[in-house]
Design a protein around this motif. Structure first.
Motif, PDB file in Angstrom:
ATOM      1  N   ALA A 139       0.747  -1.135   0.070  1.00 29.93           N
ATOM      2  CA  ALA A 139      -0.023   0.017  -0.266  1.00 29.93           C
ATOM      3  C   ALA A 139       0.883   1.350   0.036  1.00 29.93           C
ATOM      4  O   ALA A 139       0.509   2.280  -0.708  1.00 29.93           O
ATOM      5  N   ILE A 140       1.912   1.165   0.637  1.00 35.58           N
ATOM      6  CA  ILE A 140       2.965   2.349   0.870  1.00 35.58           C
ATOM      7  C   ILE A 140       3.622   2.688  -0.617  1.00 35.58           C
ATOM      8  O   ILE A 140       3.623   3.797  -1.110  1.00 35.58           O
ATOM      9  N   THR A 141       3.906   1.553  -1.385  1.00 35.43           N
ATOM     10  CA  THR A 141       4.632   1.963  -2.405  1.00 35.43           C
ATOM     11  C   THR A 141       3.625   2.367  -3.635  1.00 35.43           C
ATOM     12  O   THR A 141       4.098   3.066  -4.385  1.00 35.43           O
ATOM     13  N   ARG A 142       2.370   1.955  -3.156  1.00 30.76           N
ATOM     14  CA  ARG A 142       1.448   2.323  -4.461  1.00 30.76           C
ATOM     15  C   ARG A 142       1.058   3.990  -4.214  1.00 30.76           C
ATOM     16  O   ARG A 142       0.941   4.488  -5.153  1.00 30.76           O
ATOM     17  N   ALA A 143       0.928   4.279  -3.043  1.00 31.15           N
ATOM     18  CA  ALA A 143       0.559   5.600  -2.771  1.00 31.15           C
ATOM     19  C   ALA A 143       1.558   6.458  -2.546  1.00 31.15           C
ATOM     20  O   ALA A 143       1.451   7.623  -2.284  1.00 31.15           O
ATOM     21  N   GLY A 144       2.993   6.038  -2.638  1.00 32.36           N
ATOM     22  CA  GLY A 144       3.991   7.036  -2.254  1.00 32.36           C
ATOM     23  C   GLY A 144       4.155   7.238  -0.759  1.00 32.36           C
ATOM     24  O   GLY A 144       4.654   8.552  -0.501  1.00 32.36           O
ATOM     25  N   GLY A 145       3.628   6.452   0.273  1.00 33.49           N
ATOM     26  CA  GLY A 145       3.934   6.645   1.513  1.00 33.49           C
ATOM     27  C   GLY A 145       2.557   6.576   2.261  1.00 33.49           C
ATOM     28  O   GLY A 145       1.469   5.834   1.473  1.00 33.49           O
ATOM     29  N   VAL A 146       2.469   7.031   3.562  1.00 32.42           N
ATOM     30  CA  VAL A 146       1.191   6.613   4.400  1.00 32.42           C
ATOM     31  C   VAL A 146       0.292   7.791   3.940  1.00 32.42           C
ATOM     32  O   VAL A 146       0.637   8.850   3.176  1.00 32.42           O
ATOM     33  N   PRO A 147      -0.991   7.745   4.096  1.00 37.86           N
ATOM     34  CA  PRO A 147      -2.046   8.734   3.741  1.00 37.86           C
ATOM     35  C   PRO A 147      -1.352  10.086   4.728  1.00 37.86           C
ATOM     36  O   PRO A 147      -0.788  10.013   5.591  1.00 37.86           O
ATOM     37  N   GLY A 148      -1.895  11.079   3.934  1.00 39.24           N
ATOM     38  CA  GLY A 148      -1.769  12.509   4.630  1.00 39.24           C
ATOM     39  C   GLY A 148      -1.995  12.766   5.979  1.00 39.24           C
ATOM     40  O   GLY A 148      -1.436  13.517   6.508  1.00 39.24           O
ATOM     41  N   ASP A 149      -3.168  12.368   6.212  1.00 39.82           N
ATOM     42  CA  ASP A 149      -3.731  12.409   7.585  1.00 39.82           C
ATOM     43  C   ASP A 149      -3.176  11.361   8.526  1.00 39.82           C
ATOM     44  O   ASP A 149      -3.736  10.999   9.698  1.00 39.82           O
ATOM     45  N   TYR A 150      -2.270  10.548   8.448  1.00 40.55           N
ATOM     46  CA  TYR A 150      -1.724   9.274   9.008  1.00 40.55           C
ATOM     47  C   TYR A 150      -1.320   9.916  10.295  1.00 40.55           C
ATOM     48  O   TYR A 150      -0.708  10.815  10.460  1.00 40.55           O
ATOM     49  N   ARG A 151      -1.673   9.057  11.446  1.00 40.73           N
ATOM     50  CA  ARG A 151      -0.909   9.365  12.592  1.00 40.73           C
ATOM     51  C   ARG A 151      -0.049   8.149  13.151  1.00 40.73           C
ATOM     52  O   ARG A 151      -0.903   7.282  13.207  1.00 40.73           O
ATOM     53  N   PRO A 152       0.818   8.274  13.702  1.00 36.40           N
ATOM     54  CA  PRO A 152       1.750   7.067  14.138  1.00 36.40           C
ATOM     55  C   PRO A 152       1.108   6.331  15.067  1.00 36.40           C
ATOM     56  O   PRO A 152       0.431   6.973  16.187  1.00 36.40           O
ATOM     57  N   THR A 153       1.153   5.102  15.140  1.00 32.96           N
ATOM     58  CA  THR A 153       0.675   3.862  16.204  1.00 32.96           C
ATOM     59  C   THR A 153       1.353   4.329  17.298  1.00 32.96           C
ATOM     60  O   THR A 153       0.927   4.207  18.536  1.00 32.96           O
TER      61      THR A 153
END
Length: 444
Positions: free
Chosen positions: A407-421
């Motif tokens: 999912a990361i490689t497809r999107a170029g990273g985590v979603p813009g609004d991601y918050r670390p676990t």
């Protein structure tokens, strides 16, 4: 005692860095505020996986490391590792399926030069086929010239303590470069050279008195082969990756080799694994380098590591050559933190670093499969886990990080609004004292 591995070394000096908290901050001004969203890393960012020849290939020729294993009955027997030697096509297919565009391997000197002055056509044919398979999958190779392994004949006469070692090493390296420069690889000369020195002395390949000579030889070898690479491959990108050491010792310790090769680094390769806080050292168990799965993980530490080298080499590209999370024989970690959690959190901090102006060009996960961890099969780092000691079929079984990385490689990273676990520490020994006076934060 288990072998003092490359990932063991990344945490070795943590306990000694607390005193640095009283030192002066190395920069002026505050870090940028935490943004509400982080941008994707873009199409120019390189996603990859990292591995190493001896640790993964199996079918090992005589080398310093086959001899170290024979001399240490407490080490796990090598067997055939995860048998990349015969399974490389399927492993490359797995990497392509995750969506990576870079695959790091090492071209093992012991395989291509089994005897002095004698080159193995079969050895080179193996690597030819590996690189052909990568090219067919649209994957760019990252080639390491020396990942701590050299031929048994070189070990027999004293390894890096022998006066002819430098010229013999260069003769092999030139052969490899001349054969593969047309493949447009990224290059790594020496894997973690500071800890190459440490491991050679601990395994008996070099006496402590020989350390200055080996250090000087590694510097000379890097600088010499760098120039040769650029003659063979104009526009090449070459590094010698550093094992990032938490705290104030990073600069002076790795600097002993990085400083004298600094004008021959096209990018800075960084390996980052563990992080500490004063609380984790005071309240938890002491670092246990024989139980890597219990070592504290601090994903935001990768931001501090990148920041350190962005200041050390302003504007120079930075590449995370290795990063990953160990588990014990593939079992869940006691703290409940999963490989997918750690991967997503780490990538978030890489996105933060790039958004804050750091010239981060790529990231490799260590590794596509589990591997021989310099004396043990117990620590598991692979996106795909392999039970070397219990499964004769060496089945590649996906961990939760396969879907996460895809999912990361497809999107170029985590979603813009991601918050670390895992929330960042208020005081990280990865960067002292700056992280304690001005720590990175995440928006609420």
């Amino acid at each position: 005692m288990r072998q003092f591995s490359r990932r063991h070394a990344l945490g070795l000096f943590a306990a000694g860095t607390a005193a640095a908290l009283a030192g002066p901050a190395p920069w002026a001004g505050a870090r940028p505020a935490a943004p509400a969203t982080v941008p994707a890393l873009g199409s120019d960012f390189l996603w990859g996986v990292a591995s190493a020849g001896f640790q993964c290939e199996g079918h090992a020729p005589d080398s310093n490391w086959t001899r170290y294993i024979d001399a240490h009955p407490d080490y796990d027997r090598y067997r055939d590792a995860v048998d990349f030697y015969t399974r490389y096509a399927s492993d490359i297919e797995l990497a392509a399926g995750v969506g990576v565009g870079v695959y790091r391997i090492s071209v093992e000197w012991a395989r291509v030069q089994p005897r002095p002055g004698e080159w193995s056509a079969d050895g080179f044919a193996f690597y030819d086929s590996v690189l052909d398979t990568m090219a067919a999958a649209g994957i760019r190779p990252m080639l390491t010239l020396d990942h701590w392994v050299y031929p048994g004949w070189a070990a027999e006469r004293g390894g890096w303590g022998h006066p002819a070692m430098l010229e013999d090493w260069l003769a092999n390296a030139r052969k490899v470069v001349d054969r593969y420069a047309s493949r447009n690889p990224l290059w790594v000369t020496f894997n973690e050279p500071t800890f190459y020195l440490v491991n050679e002395t601990r395994n008996g390949g070099l006496s402590p008195a020989g350390l200055p000579g080996m250090q000087q030889a590694l510097v000379q070898a890097h600088n010499t082969i760098y120039d040769h690479i650029h003659r063979a491959q104009p526009g090449a990108q070459v590094t010698s990756n550093v094992a990032y050491i938490v705290g104030a010792v990073e600069g002076p310790l790795n600097g002993r080799i990085i400083d004298p090769i600094s004008d021959r680094l096209d990018y800075v390769g960084i390996d980052y694994y563990y992080g500490y806080s004063p609380q984790s050292l005071l309240n938890g168990a002491p670092p246990d380098f024989e139980a890597l799965w219990n070592m504290p993980l601090q994903p935001e530490g990768i931001y501090y590591a990148l920041e350190h080298y962005a200041r050390r080499f302003p504007g120079k590209p930075l590449y995370i050559v290795e990063n990953g999370m160990p588990t014990e024989n593939g079992a869940p970690r006691a703290d409940g933190y999963t490989r997918a959690d750690d991967l997503r959190d780490t990538v978030y901090w890489i996105q933060r670093a790039r958004a804050d102006g750091m010239n981060v060009m790529g990231y490799n996960y260590w590794s596509i499969t589990d591997n021989y961890e310099w004396g043990s099969y117990t620590p598991r780092f692979g996106l795909y886990t392999v039970d070397v000691t219990t499964d004769p079929g060496l089945t590649r079984r996906p961990t939760d990080a396969v879907a996460a990385y895809s999912a990361i490689t497809r999107a170029g990273g985590v979603p813009g609004d991601y918050r670390p676990t895992r929330a960042p520490s208020a005081c990280s020994l990865v960067d002292t004292p700056g992280s304690c006076t001005d720590p990175v934060t995440v928006p609420q």
